[in-house]
Design a protein around this motif. Structure first.
Motif, PDB file in Angstrom:
ATOM      1  N   PHE A 148       0.862  -0.742  -0.043  1.00  9.96           N
ATOM      2  CA  PHE A 148       0.243  -0.014  -0.251  1.00  9.96           C
ATOM      3  C   PHE A 148       0.704   0.884   0.431  1.00  9.96           C
ATOM      4  CE2 PHE A 148      -2.861  -3.335   2.534  1.00  9.96           C
ATOM      5  CZ  PHE A 148      -3.238  -3.277   1.513  1.00  9.96           C
ATOM      6  N   ASP A 149       0.422   2.479  -1.094  1.00 11.43           N
ATOM      7  CA  ASP A 149       1.209   4.156  -0.622  1.00 11.43           C
ATOM      8  C   ASP A 149       0.157   4.947   0.502  1.00 11.43           C
ATOM      9  OD1 ASP A 149       1.643   6.382  -1.177  1.00 11.43           O
ATOM     10  OD2 ASP A 149       1.005   5.844  -2.823  1.00 11.43           O
ATOM     11  N   PHE A 150       0.597   4.789   1.712  1.00  8.98           N
ATOM     12  CA  PHE A 150      -0.145   5.018   2.133  1.00  8.98           C
ATOM     13  C   PHE A 150      -0.616   7.151   2.279  1.00  8.98           C
ATOM     14  CE2 PHE A 150       0.254   1.125   4.454  1.00  8.98           C
ATOM     15  CZ  PHE A 150      -0.466   1.402   5.568  1.00  8.98           C
ATOM     16  N   GLY A 151       0.489   7.507   1.624  1.00 13.93           N
ATOM     17  CA  GLY A 151      -0.023   8.943   1.021  1.00 13.93           C
ATOM     18  C   GLY A 151       0.388  10.062   2.054  1.00 13.93           C
ATOM     19  N   PRO A 152      -0.793  10.849   2.642  1.00 14.56           N
ATOM     20  CA  PRO A 152      -0.356  11.680   3.217  1.00 14.56           C
ATOM     21  C   PRO A 152      -0.353  11.055   5.214  1.00 14.56           C
ATOM     22  CG  PRO A 152      -1.896  12.581   1.785  1.00 14.56           C
ATOM     23  CD  PRO A 152      -1.659  11.266   1.399  1.00 14.56           C
ATOM     24  N   GLN A 153      -0.527  10.020   4.594  1.00 17.85           N
ATOM     25  CA  GLN A 153      -1.161   9.113   6.297  1.00 17.85           C
ATOM     26  C   GLN A 153       0.286   8.792   6.698  1.00 17.85           C
ATOM     27  OE1 GLN A 153      -3.792  10.121   7.728  1.00 17.85           O
ATOM     28  NE2 GLN A 153      -4.181  11.223   6.236  1.00 17.85           N
ATOM     29  N   HIS A 154       0.907   8.474   5.579  1.00 15.65           N
ATOM     30  CA  HIS A 154       2.377   7.395   6.192  1.00 15.65           C
ATOM     31  C   HIS A 154       3.285   8.375   6.858  1.00 15.65           C
ATOM     32  CE1 HIS A 154       6.443   5.628   4.968  1.00 15.65           C
ATOM     33  NE2 HIS A 154       6.881   6.677   5.802  1.00 15.65           N
ATOM     34  N   GLY A 155       3.394   9.136   8.081  1.00 12.40           N
ATOM     35  CA  GLY A 155       3.651   9.061   8.983  1.00 12.40           C
ATOM     36  C   GLY A 155       3.003   9.181  10.267  1.00 12.40           C
ATOM     37  N   LYS A 156       1.830   8.823  10.119  1.00 14.26           N
ATOM     38  CA  LYS A 156       0.748   8.612  11.066  1.00 14.26           C
ATOM     39  C   LYS A 156       0.196   7.523  11.458  1.00 14.26           C
ATOM     40  CE  LYS A 156      -1.991  13.135   9.441  1.00 14.26           C
ATOM     41  NZ  LYS A 156      -2.878  13.952   8.889  1.00 14.26           N
ATOM     42  N   VAL A 157       0.702   6.482  10.588  1.00 17.95           N
ATOM     43  CA  VAL A 157       0.507   5.473  11.141  1.00 17.95           C
ATOM     44  C   VAL A 157       1.906   4.165  11.248  1.00 17.95           C
ATOM     45  CG1 VAL A 157      -0.376   2.949   9.487  1.00 17.95           C
ATOM     46  CG2 VAL A 157      -1.495   4.280   9.037  1.00 17.95           C
ATOM     47  N   PRO A 158       1.982   4.066  12.135  1.00 20.72           N
ATOM     48  CA  PRO A 158       3.006   3.558  13.141  1.00 20.72           C
ATOM     49  C   PRO A 158       3.692   2.219  12.282  1.00 20.72           C
ATOM     50  CG  PRO A 158       1.908   4.096  15.001  1.00 20.72           C
ATOM     51  CD  PRO A 158       0.545   3.644  13.514  1.00 20.72           C
ATOM     52  N   LEU A 159       5.208   2.212  12.247  1.00 20.95           N
ATOM     53  CA  LEU A 159       5.856   1.731  10.589  1.00 20.95           C
ATOM     54  C   LEU A 159       4.988  -0.382  11.327  1.00 20.95           C
ATOM     55  CD1 LEU A 159       8.904   2.736  10.500  1.00 20.95           C
ATOM     56  CD2 LEU A 159       6.944   2.480   8.703  1.00 20.95           C
ATOM     57  N   GLN A 160       5.162  -0.586  12.876  1.00 19.43           N
ATOM     58  CA  GLN A 160       5.096  -1.515  13.841  1.00 19.43           C
ATOM     59  C   GLN A 160       3.547  -1.574  13.391  1.00 19.43           C
ATOM     60  OE1 GLN A 160       6.146   0.682  14.678  1.00 19.43           O
ATOM     61  NE2 GLN A 160       5.370   0.599  16.923  1.00 19.43           N
ATOM     62  N   ALA A 161       2.580  -1.406  13.267  1.00 17.80           N
ATOM     63  CA  ALA A 161       0.794  -1.194  13.621  1.00 17.80           C
ATOM     64  C   ALA A 161       0.796  -2.905  11.954  1.00 17.80           C
ATOM     65  CB  ALA A 161       0.055  -0.389  12.338  1.00 17.80           C
ATOM     66  N   PRO A 162      -0.034  -3.549  13.132  1.00 23.97           N
ATOM     67  CA  PRO A 162      -0.423  -4.927  12.034  1.00 23.97           C
ATOM     68  C   PRO A 162      -1.770  -3.812  11.281  1.00 23.97           C
ATOM     69  CG  PRO A 162      -1.544  -4.534  14.350  1.00 23.97           C
ATOM     70  CD  PRO A 162      -0.279  -3.446  14.433  1.00 23.97           C
ATOM     71  N   LEU A 163      -1.601  -4.593   9.818  1.00 29.25           N
ATOM     72  CA  LEU A 163      -1.540  -4.678   8.994  1.00 29.25           C
ATOM     73  C   LEU A 163      -2.887  -5.837   9.016  1.00 29.25           C
ATOM     74  CD1 LEU A 163      -0.507  -2.312   6.438  1.00 29.25           C
ATOM     75  CD2 LEU A 163      -1.623  -1.686   8.301  1.00 29.25           C
ATOM     76  N   SER A 164      -4.330  -5.065   8.125  1.00 32.39           N
ATOM     77  CA  SER A 164      -5.270  -6.910   7.531  1.00 32.39           C
ATOM     78  C   SER A 164      -6.002  -6.605   6.751  1.00 32.39           C
ATOM     79  CB  SER A 164      -6.097  -7.094   8.595  1.00 32.39           C
ATOM     80  OG  SER A 164      -6.976  -6.359   9.278  1.00 32.39           O
ATOM     81  N   PHE A 165      -6.496  -7.564   5.630  1.00 35.47           N
ATOM     82  CA  PHE A 165      -7.439  -7.195   4.662  1.00 35.47           C
ATOM     83  C   PHE A 165      -8.734  -7.011   4.329  1.00 35.47           C
ATOM     84  CE2 PHE A 165      -4.117  -9.532   2.726  1.00 35.47           C
ATOM     85  CZ  PHE A 165      -3.643  -8.784   1.577  1.00 35.47           C
ATOM     86  N   SER A 166      -9.342  -5.820   4.734  1.00 38.16           N
ATOM     87  CA  SER A 166     -11.244  -5.550   4.299  1.00 38.16           C
ATOM     88  C   SER A 166     -11.459  -6.224   3.180  1.00 38.16           C
ATOM     89  CB  SER A 166     -11.358  -4.484   4.736  1.00 38.16           C
ATOM     90  OG  SER A 166     -11.234  -2.760   3.558  1.00 38.16           O
TER      91      SER A 166
END
Length: 525
Positions: free
Chosen positions: A133-151
Motif C-alpha cells: 500500500f501507498d499511505f500517501g499523506p497518512q504515511h507518518g501517522k501510521v506506525p511502521l509496526q502497526a498490524p495490517l489486515s485486509f478488509s
C-alpha cells in the motif's frame, strides 16, 4: 458528510428500524441433502461448505479487530489516501485476464477478512504487507509496526479495452459486492443475504469472514468462494464471474441457519433513488433526475413482465409481488441519456442495472421492494430481494442457485417497455393525470421513420390500454403514438375519491394479447 457507499458498506441500521406486518406462510423451498456434496462441486467449494456447516454448530463470534488507533480512527477522506500499489497486484503481467488488488482494514472497515489464493494444487493465505500500500499523506501517522489486515478485494480485467485492466468487481463491507458491465460506472450493489430487513427484529448483516480466489484457468472467467457468518446463519458461496458487455455472476449458495428464520431475502440488491419526473419532490436541484436505478422489474411465473417506477416516499413503504417459480427480478437504470440527468460528474446514465434469474425452484414467495425516504443521494434507500414463504429452520441446509447479471436493462423481453412516467394535476377537481410512455423495442427504423410521416411503410396498429385500480375511479385512457421515442404514450386521469392510497395497474394489449410490460404504481395522498 458520510458518503453513500460508506453507508451501505457498513450495513448501518437505517434499514434496521423498518417494520412490516407482512405475514409469512409455509412455502415450498427445498431443503438440500445433508452431507452429500454435488457431483460437480470443486474441492474448494466442498471445503468452504464443510467449514460453513461446522461453523453453524457453534455460537457466532465476531472477527477480532486488532487495528491501531491511527487506522481505526481514520475518516472517509483519510481512508481514501490508503491506496493499493497496482504494480503489486496478484497475477500482474501474467496475462491471465484478471488481476487482484486489496483494501486495507481501517476507518469503518475494521473487521479483518482472510483471503486465500488457490493455485497449482495448493491454498495459500495472503498477508497484508505494508509494502502493498501507498499511505500517501497518512504515511507518518501510521506506525511502521502497526498490524495490517485486509478488509476486502477487487478484481481487475480488460473490460473496456484489451490493453488495460479496468476495475470489474469489488467485495468489501459485510457481504456487499458490486460489479460493472462494459462502459458502466459503479452504482447499485448486491449482497449475499438479507435478514429482517422489514423487522420486527433489528436487521442483521452477516459478513464474509474468508474468501478463496482461484487462479483463472483461462481469460473467460474467475471463481471466488466466500464463507458467510452471522448471528443467525452461516453460508458457503461460489461466485463464477464472467466479464463482458453484460458481466454475469453465477451464484451458488449453501445456507446453514443457527436458528429459525422467517424474514429472509435471497439475492438482495440495494440502490439509490432521489427524484425523477414521476417523483420530483425533494431538495431543489438543477438535475431533472437523480438515481442509480429508476425501476423495479420482475418476470413472474405467469409470464408477466412487471415494472414499478421507484420513488423516494414520505414514509417507508414495502411492495410484495406474490409469485411461484419466479423467472427474474431486478433494479433497473433504464434512462441511458445524459439529458435525463444533466450531471457531468455522477453520469447516472452509465450506472448498471442488476438482474437476478433463479436457476432452481424458489417456491412460493414474493419479489419484495422496500423504499425508504431520503433527502440526499449519498445513501442507498432502495432494497429488493426474493422473500420465500417458507421459513429456514435451524439445523437444516438450504441451497439457492441463481445468475446475477450487471447489464443495461432487463433481458428476454421485446415488447413495449415502460419509459418515463409523469404525474400532474388533472383536468377536473380532485383528479390526478398520469402520462406513461412505452418504448416499442420491436419497431424497425423504417417503422419509426413512418411514424413521423416520411415513409410509406405501414404503421403497427395502436394497442389498447387496460387499466385498473384498487381504490378510486379511473377515466377513459388515451393511447397515442409518440414518434420521438418510437413508441406510444398512454394518458389517463385518476380520482382517488377521498382514498389515501391506491394500487394502479396499466398494460397494453393488441388483439386481446398482452404486448407490454405491466406498469404498477402506488398512488399516495
Amino acid at each position: 458528510m458520510v458518503h453513500r457507499r460508506t453507508f451501505l458498506a457498513t450495513g448501518l441500521a437505517a434499514l434496521a428500524t423498518l417494520r412490516s406486518d407482512l405475514a409469512l406462510s409455509r412455502g415450498q423451498l427445498q431443503v438440500a441433502e445433508r452431507h452429500a456434496a454435488p457431483a460437480s462441486e470443486s474441492a474448494t467449494a466442498a471445503l468452504v461448505r464443510k467449514r460453513a456447516q461446522e461453523l453453524s454448530l457453534r455460537d457466532f463470534e465476531p472477527p477480532r479487530e486488532t487495528l491501531a488507533p491511527s487506522l481505526a480512527g481514520m475518516g472517509y477522506d483519510e481512508y481514501r489516501d490508503l491506496r493499493f500499489r497496482p504494480e503489486r497486484a496478484i497475477w500482474r503481467g501474467e496475462e491471465l485476464g484478471f488481476e487482484l488488488q486489496f483494501f486495507p482494514s481501517a476507518y469503518i472497515y475494521r473487521a479483518p477478512v482472510e483471503i486465500f489464493l488457490v493455485e497449482k494444487g495448493s491454498i495459500r493465505l495472503l498477508n497484508a504487507d505494508r509494502a502493498l500500500f501507498d499511505f500517501g499523506p497518512q504515511h507518518g501517522k501510521v506506525p511502521l509496526q502497526a498490524p495490517l489486515s485486509f478488509s476486502g478485494f477487487r478484481i481487475h480485467a480488460p473490460l473496456n479495452r484489451p490493453n488495460y485492466y479496468d476495475e470489474l468487481l469489488t467485495f468489501q463491507g459485510s457481504s456487499y459486492f458490486r460489479a460493472l458491465g462494459r462502459n458502466h460506472s459503479y452504482g447499485l450493489s448486491a449482497r449475499a443475504l438479507a435478514l429482517n430487513t422489514d423487522g420486527p427484529e433489528p436487521e442483521e448483516f452477516p459478513l464474509f469472514r474468508s474468501f478463496w480466489i482461484e487462479r483463472p484457468k483461462d481469460q473467460s472467467s474467475i471463481t471466488v468462494y466466500g464463507l458467510l457468518d452471522g448471528q443467525s446463519i452461516t453460508g458457503a458461496y461460489t461466485f463464477v464471474i464472467v466479464p463482458g458487455a453484460q458481466t454475469a455472476m453465477h451464484v451458488d449458495a449453501h445456507l446453514f441457519p443457527r436458528r429459525d428464520l422467517s424474514k429472509v431475502g435471497f439475492a438482495p440488491l440495494t440502490s439509490m433513488f432521489l427524484k425523477d419526473t414521476h417523483d420530483s419532490d425533494g431538495p431543489m436541484d438543477f438535475r431533472p433526475a437523480i438515481h442509480d436505478s429508476d425501476g423495479f422489474a420482475a418476470w413472474n411465473g405467469r409470464d408477466e413482465h412487471l415494472w414499478r417506477p421507484l420513488v423516494s416516499p414520505s414514509e417507508v413503504q414495502s411492495s410484495c409481488l406474490r409469485d411461484s417459480r419466479p423467472k427474474g427480478f431486478g433494479l433497473i437504470q433504464r434512462d441511458r441519456t445524459f439529458n435525463g440527468y444533466q450531471d457531468l460528474e455522477a453520469r447516472y446514465q452509465d450506472r448498471p442495472s442488476a438482474w437476478v434469474e433463479p436457476k432452481d425452484s424458489w417456491g412460493n414467495g414474493c419479489a419484495q421492494l422496500i423504499e425508504i425516504p431520503t433527502q440526499a443521494e449519498y445513501f442507498d434507500n432502495i432494497v429488493a430481494f426474493w422473500r420465500p414463504d417458507a421459513p429456514l429452520r435451524a439445523g437444516q441446509e438450504y441451497s439457492i442457485d441463481y445468475r446475477l447479471t450487471w447489464c443495461d436493462d432487463v433481458p428476454a423481453w421485446n415488447g413495449y417497455r415502460v419509459g418515463k412516467t409523469r404525474v400532474g394535476v388533472g383536468s377536473r377537481p380532485e383528479t390526478v393525470r398520469f402520462v406513461v410512455d412505452f418504448h416499442d423495442w420491436r419497431s424497425s427504423k423504417l417503422e419509426q421513420v413512418a411514424s413521423v410521416g416520411v415513409s410509406d411503410v405501414p404503421l403497427r396498429p395502436l394497442p389498447e390500454a387496460v387499466i385498473s385500480s384498487s381504490a378510486g375511479v379511473i377515466g377513459k385512457p388515451l393511447v397515442q403514438r409518440n414518434p420521438d421515442i418510437g413508441g406510444v404514450r398512454a394518458t389517463f386521469e385518476f380520482n382517488p375519491q377521498g382514498r389515501k392510497e391506491s394500487e394502479l395497474r396499466l398494460s397494453l394489449v393488441a388483439e386481446g394479447e398482452p404486448t407490454s410490460e405491466v406498469w404498477l404504481f402506488r398512488w399516495r395522498q
